[in-house]
Design a protein around this motif. Structure first.
Motif, PDB file in Angstrom:
ATOM      1  N   ARG A  66       0.831  -1.205   0.000  1.00  0.00           N
ATOM      2  CA  ARG A  66       0.000   0.000   0.000  1.00  0.00           C
ATOM      3  C   ARG A  66       0.861   1.249   0.000  1.00  0.00           C
ATOM      4  O   ARG A  66       0.596   2.206  -0.747  1.00  0.00           O
ATOM      5  N   GLN A  67       1.905   1.279   0.810  1.00  0.00           N
ATOM      6  CA  GLN A  67       2.788   2.440   0.844  1.00  0.00           C
ATOM      7  C   GLN A  67       3.537   2.616  -0.476  1.00  0.00           C
ATOM      8  O   GLN A  67       3.741   3.743  -0.943  1.00  0.00           O
ATOM      9  N   ALA A  68       3.937   1.514  -1.093  1.00  0.00           N
ATOM     10  CA  ALA A  68       4.622   1.600  -2.380  1.00  0.00           C
ATOM     11  C   ALA A  68       3.702   2.180  -3.450  1.00  0.00           C
ATOM     12  O   ALA A  68       4.121   2.985  -4.290  1.00  0.00           O
ATOM     13  N   LEU A  69       2.450   1.790  -3.417  1.00  0.00           N
ATOM     14  CA  LEU A  69       1.491   2.315  -4.374  1.00  0.00           C
ATOM     15  C   LEU A  69       1.251   3.813  -4.161  1.00  0.00           C
ATOM     16  O   LEU A  69       1.193   4.592  -5.118  1.00  0.00           O
ATOM     17  N   LEU A  70       1.128   4.220  -2.918  1.00  0.00           N
ATOM     18  CA  LEU A  70       0.862   5.632  -2.637  1.00  0.00           C
ATOM     19  C   LEU A  70       2.022   6.507  -3.080  1.00  0.00           C
ATOM     20  O   LEU A  70       1.833   7.679  -3.438  1.00  0.00           O
ATOM     21  N   ALA A  71       3.223   5.941  -3.081  1.00  0.00           N
ATOM     22  CA  ALA A  71       4.393   6.704  -3.516  1.00  0.00           C
ATOM     23  C   ALA A  71       4.344   7.013  -5.006  1.00  0.00           C
ATOM     24  O   ALA A  71       5.100   7.871  -5.489  1.00  0.00           O
ATOM     25  N   LEU A  72       3.449   6.344  -5.755  1.00  0.00           N
ATOM     26  CA  LEU A  72       3.321   6.619  -7.176  1.00  0.00           C
ATOM     27  C   LEU A  72       2.662   7.966  -7.449  1.00  0.00           C
ATOM     28  O   LEU A  72       2.706   8.467  -8.575  1.00  0.00           O
ATOM     29  N   VAL A  73       1.999   8.537  -6.441  1.00  0.00           N
ATOM     30  CA  VAL A  73       1.265   9.795  -6.622  1.00  0.00           C
ATOM     31  C   VAL A  73       1.937  10.863  -5.777  1.00  0.00           C
ATOM     32  O   VAL A  73       1.650  11.009  -4.587  1.00  0.00           O
ATOM     33  N   PRO A  74       2.871  11.629  -6.340  1.00  0.00           N
ATOM     34  CA  PRO A  74       3.597  12.620  -5.550  1.00  0.00           C
ATOM     35  C   PRO A  74       2.743  13.790  -5.111  1.00  0.00           C
ATOM     36  O   PRO A  74       3.028  14.443  -4.117  1.00  0.00           O
ATOM     37  N   ARG A  75       1.674  14.084  -5.877  1.00  0.00           N
ATOM     38  CA  ARG A  75       0.837  15.229  -5.520  1.00  0.00           C
ATOM     39  C   ARG A  75      -0.598  14.946  -5.978  1.00  0.00           C
ATOM     40  O   ARG A  75      -0.817  14.186  -6.935  1.00  0.00           O
ATOM     41  N   PRO A  76      -1.582  15.534  -5.314  1.00  0.00           N
ATOM     42  CA  PRO A  76      -2.978  15.282  -5.689  1.00  0.00           C
ATOM     43  C   PRO A  76      -3.360  16.016  -6.971  1.00  0.00           C
ATOM     44  O   PRO A  76      -2.604  16.824  -7.510  1.00  0.00           O
ATOM     45  N   MET A  77      -4.553  15.736  -7.441  1.00  0.00           N
ATOM     46  CA  MET A  77      -5.101  16.395  -8.623  1.00  0.00           C
ATOM     47  C   MET A  77      -5.369  17.863  -8.303  1.00  0.00           C
ATOM     48  O   MET A  77      -5.374  18.290  -7.150  1.00  0.00           O
ATOM     49  N   GLY A  78      -5.641  18.642  -9.345  1.00  0.00           N
ATOM     50  CA  GLY A  78      -6.014  20.037  -9.154  1.00  0.00           C
ATOM     51  C   GLY A  78      -7.485  20.186  -8.798  1.00  0.00           C
ATOM     52  O   GLY A  78      -8.151  19.225  -8.424  1.00  0.00           O
ATOM     53  N   THR A  79      -8.001  21.396  -8.932  1.00  0.00           N
ATOM     54  CA  THR A  79      -9.395  21.676  -8.606  1.00  0.00           C
ATOM     55  C   THR A  79     -10.082  22.302  -9.812  1.00  0.00           C
ATOM     56  O   THR A  79      -9.447  22.740 -10.770  1.00  0.00           O
ATOM     57  N   GLU A  80     -11.396  22.344  -9.765  1.00  0.00           N
ATOM     58  CA  GLU A  80     -12.188  22.979 -10.810  1.00  0.00           C
ATOM     59  C   GLU A  80     -13.507  23.448 -10.218  1.00  0.00           C
ATOM     60  O   GLU A  80     -13.935  22.976  -9.166  1.00  0.00           O
ATOM     61  N   GLU A  81     -14.133  24.404 -10.897  1.00  0.00           N
ATOM     62  CA  GLU A  81     -15.435  24.900 -10.459  1.00  0.00           C
ATOM     63  C   GLU A  81     -16.509  24.271 -11.328  1.00  0.00           C
ATOM     64  O   GLU A  81     -16.399  24.244 -12.562  1.00  0.00           O
ATOM     65  N   VAL A  82     -17.562  23.747 -10.684  1.00  0.00           N
ATOM     66  CA  VAL A  82     -18.644  23.094 -11.418  1.00  0.00           C
ATOM     67  C   VAL A  82     -19.976  23.639 -10.947  1.00  0.00           C
ATOM     68  O   VAL A  82     -20.105  24.168  -9.838  1.00  0.00           O
ATOM     69  N   ARG A  83     -20.966  23.509 -11.811  1.00  0.00           N
ATOM     70  CA  ARG A  83     -22.324  23.895 -11.427  1.00  0.00           C
ATOM     71  C   ARG A  83     -22.834  22.952 -10.343  1.00  0.00           C
ATOM     72  O   ARG A  83     -22.472  21.787 -10.290  1.00  0.00           O
ATOM     73  N   LEU A  84     -23.712  23.466  -9.520  1.00  0.00           N
ATOM     74  CA  LEU A  84     -24.208  22.670  -8.403  1.00  0.00           C
ATOM     75  C   LEU A  84     -24.936  21.422  -8.885  1.00  0.00           C
ATOM     76  O   LEU A  84     -24.857  20.367  -8.251  1.00  0.00           O
ATOM     77  N   ASP A  85     -25.611  21.508 -10.025  1.00  0.00           N
ATOM     78  CA  ASP A  85     -26.338  20.328 -10.518  1.00  0.00           C
ATOM     79  C   ASP A  85     -25.409  19.266 -11.095  1.00  0.00           C
ATOM     80  O   ASP A  85     -25.867  18.196 -11.511  1.00  0.00           O
ATOM     81  N   GLN A  86     -24.114  19.534 -11.138  1.00  0.00           N
ATOM     82  CA  GLN A  86     -23.137  18.549 -11.602  1.00  0.00           C
ATOM     83  C   GLN A  86     -22.209  18.103 -10.474  1.00  0.00           C
ATOM     84  O   GLN A  86     -21.215  17.430 -10.732  1.00  0.00           O
ATOM     85  N   ALA A  87     -22.525  18.474  -9.248  1.00  0.00           N
ATOM     86  CA  ALA A  87     -21.580  18.295  -8.140  1.00  0.00           C
ATOM     87  C   ALA A  87     -21.874  17.083  -7.261  1.00  0.00           C
ATOM     88  O   ALA A  87     -21.136  16.843  -6.300  1.00  0.00           O
ATOM     89  N   LEU A  88     -22.917  16.316  -7.556  1.00  0.00           N
ATOM     90  CA  LEU A  88     -23.230  15.159  -6.709  1.00  0.00           C
ATOM     91  C   LEU A  88     -22.053  14.193  -6.683  1.00  0.00           C
ATOM     92  O   LEU A  88     -21.505  13.809  -7.720  1.00  0.00           O
ATOM     93  N   GLY A  89     -21.639  13.792  -5.490  1.00  0.00           N
ATOM     94  CA  GLY A  89     -20.549  12.838  -5.326  1.00  0.00           C
ATOM     95  C   GLY A  89     -19.167  13.440  -5.422  1.00  0.00           C
ATOM     96  O   GLY A  89     -18.182  12.735  -5.201  1.00  0.00           O
ATOM     97  N   ARG A  90     -19.062  14.732  -5.707  1.00  0.00           N
ATOM     98  CA  ARG A  90     -17.754  15.360  -5.830  1.00  0.00           C
ATOM     99  C   ARG A  90     -17.227  15.766  -4.464  1.00  0.00           C
ATOM    100  O   ARG A  90     -17.970  15.915  -3.488  1.00  0.00           O
ATOM    101  N   LEU A  91     -15.904  15.996  -4.393  1.00  0.00           N
ATOM    102  CA  LEU A  91     -15.249  16.408  -3.157  1.00  0.00           C
ATOM    103  C   LEU A  91     -15.019  17.911  -3.174  1.00  0.00           C
ATOM    104  O   LEU A  91     -14.411  18.443  -4.117  1.00  0.00           O
TER     105      LEU A  91
END
Length: 431
Positions: free
Chosen positions: A16-41
């Motif tokens: 698990r730790q070896a796999l996590l090391a594959l992602v040095p940084r998280p994804m970026g962000t974006e702005e979405v309409r509220l009706d498209q935001a279900l399940g988003r973080l």
């Protein structure tokens, strides 16, 4: 990641730790309409831009009046306040205002009495049991739910329908969210057939891709479905190369063990870096990870047996997706439960046994292992609501022992036909 050339299985935590090391940084962000935001973080916290409720209003239909000691039984309506409009007139002695739910409370009133407690006679409103009226009843005060500037939702909140309604009630039409990881997904194997097509004599239907696609979608990922690839080294190399350019993660099943037709692992070594390919886990021993191409796109090759593919997804891919989204990453959630029946495993590996847990009459969580534990038995994944852990230091646990379980879903009543064996994919080594 430093490639592991020994082929020695890693522990589950090491993998698990070896796999996590594959992602040095998280994804970026974006702005979405509220009706498209279900399940988003949410990528940033939300505070209340105003008081909620914005003004003091009626909690139900009835009349609004100014409370006083020895409340009289007879009142005369001076006007009406309906939702969406105000009554701003002055009230005289013994006067009230007809009001509907959500309407602003008129000046000089502080109490609402429900229609069910009223009678009308000769244009007057009569109170039933006025001595039971309480000052301020049935009134929603401005800001009683949220004051302007108060925290509403924290960053990394997963937006469910309630959260969307709450955000909309604040007048916000858009939200800033974490970008969804794009995952390229395909199955491999000459024997794997698309459901709905004619099944060859030695063929099997592709169960893995549909199970994994569902798990990816539940986790909030965008899925690039690349279908089924044959046991052809050049076709697999070409597909992996294209997938690495189009996605944030490449996910496959089968072809990562040591069989003569297991080409996915060798394709990974040609295109990028192989980190490891075996884990001390059952089901799920053959599991490859690494990076692909110039973009060093993370790659995870899951086992071919469908149960092993799903179990390893929960152990490794779900945390990797969390890392891509910038979430706190941890091992799967655990509970403790009392075994109803003995379970067996093997020293030196983590056994994850499909089981069913429930709360008994005393509130104690109890669990029993399903009889069908074959890695090709998808009926067991439908019947199970948890995975029972039997750690590397144990080869048996007896009835009455307390064990760790990983819940897959809440307990429920499920009736299933007897499990039968089926095999999807073609890892020829024991998984």
């Amino acid at each position: 990641m430093t490639p592991d050339r020994s082929g020695a299985p890693l522990s589950v935590d090491q993998a698990r730790q070896a796999l996590l090391a594959l992602v040095p940084r998280p994804m970026g962000t974006e702005e979405v309409r509220l009706d498209q935001a279900l399940g988003r973080l949410l990528s940033e916290s939300i505070t209340a831009p105003m008081d909620v409720p914005r003004y003091t209003n009626a909690a139900l239909d009835g009349i609004a009046l100014g409370w006083r000691e020895a409340l009289p039984a007879r009142w005369h309506p001076a006007g009406s306040a309906f939702a969406g409009q105000r009554f701003d007139g002055a009230l005289g002695e013994g006067e009230c205002v007809r009001i509907t739910t959500g309407a602003p409370l008129p000046p000089g009133t502080d109490t609402v009495i429900a229609c069910e407690q009223l009678d009308e006679h000769d244009g007057a409103v009569m109170l039933n049991d006025p001595e039971r009226v309480v000052k301020g009843q049935n009134v929603r005060r401005a800001g009683e739910e949220l004051a302007a500037g108060a925290p509403v939702l924290s960053a990394l909140t997963r937006l469910d329908p309630g959260a969307l309604g709450l955000i909309a009630s604040l007048g916000l039409a858009t939200v800033r969210v974490v970008k969804r990881p794009k995952v390229a997904l395909f199955s491999t194997g000459n024997e794997v057939t698309e459901p709905g097509e004619t099944l060859p004599p030695a063929g099997i239907f592709d169960a893995n891709r549909f199970a994994l696609k569902g798990l990816l979608q539940e986790a909030g990922a965008r899925v690039l479905d690349l279908g089924i690839l044959p046991d052809d080294p050049e076709a697999i190399v070409s597909a992996l190369g294209r997938a690495a350019e189009q996605s944030d993660l490449v996910l496959t099943s089968a072809g990562v063990s040591v069989g003569t037709k297991d080409f996915t692992r060798s394709a990974l070594e040609r295109l990028g870096t192989l980190g490891f390919w075996r884990v001390a886990l059952r089901p799920g021993k053959p599991l490859a990870c690494g990076t692909l191409g110039a973009r060093q796109t993370p790659f995870v090759g899951l086992p071919g047996n469908p149960v092993a593919a799903m179990v390893t997804f929960h152990q490794f891919v779900a945390p990797l997706l969390a890392r891509l989204e910038g979430q706190p990453v941890a091992a799967p959630a655990r509970l403790t439960a009392v075994l109803d029946s003995p379970v067996e495993g093997r020293l030196g590996r983590l056994d994850l046994l499909r089981g069913v847990y429930r709360g008994d009459e005393q509130g104690v969580i109890r669990v029993h292992a399903l009889k069908a534990q074959g890695s090709g038995m998808l009926t067991s994944m439908v019947a199970a609501n948890c995975l029972i852990e039997l750690c590397e230091e144990r080869d048996v646990a007896v009835a009455g022992e307390v064990v760790a379980i990983q819940p897959l879903r809440a307990p429920q009543s499920t009736t299933l036909p007897p499990s039968t064996g089926s095999r999807d994919g073609h890892d020829r080594a024991t998984d």
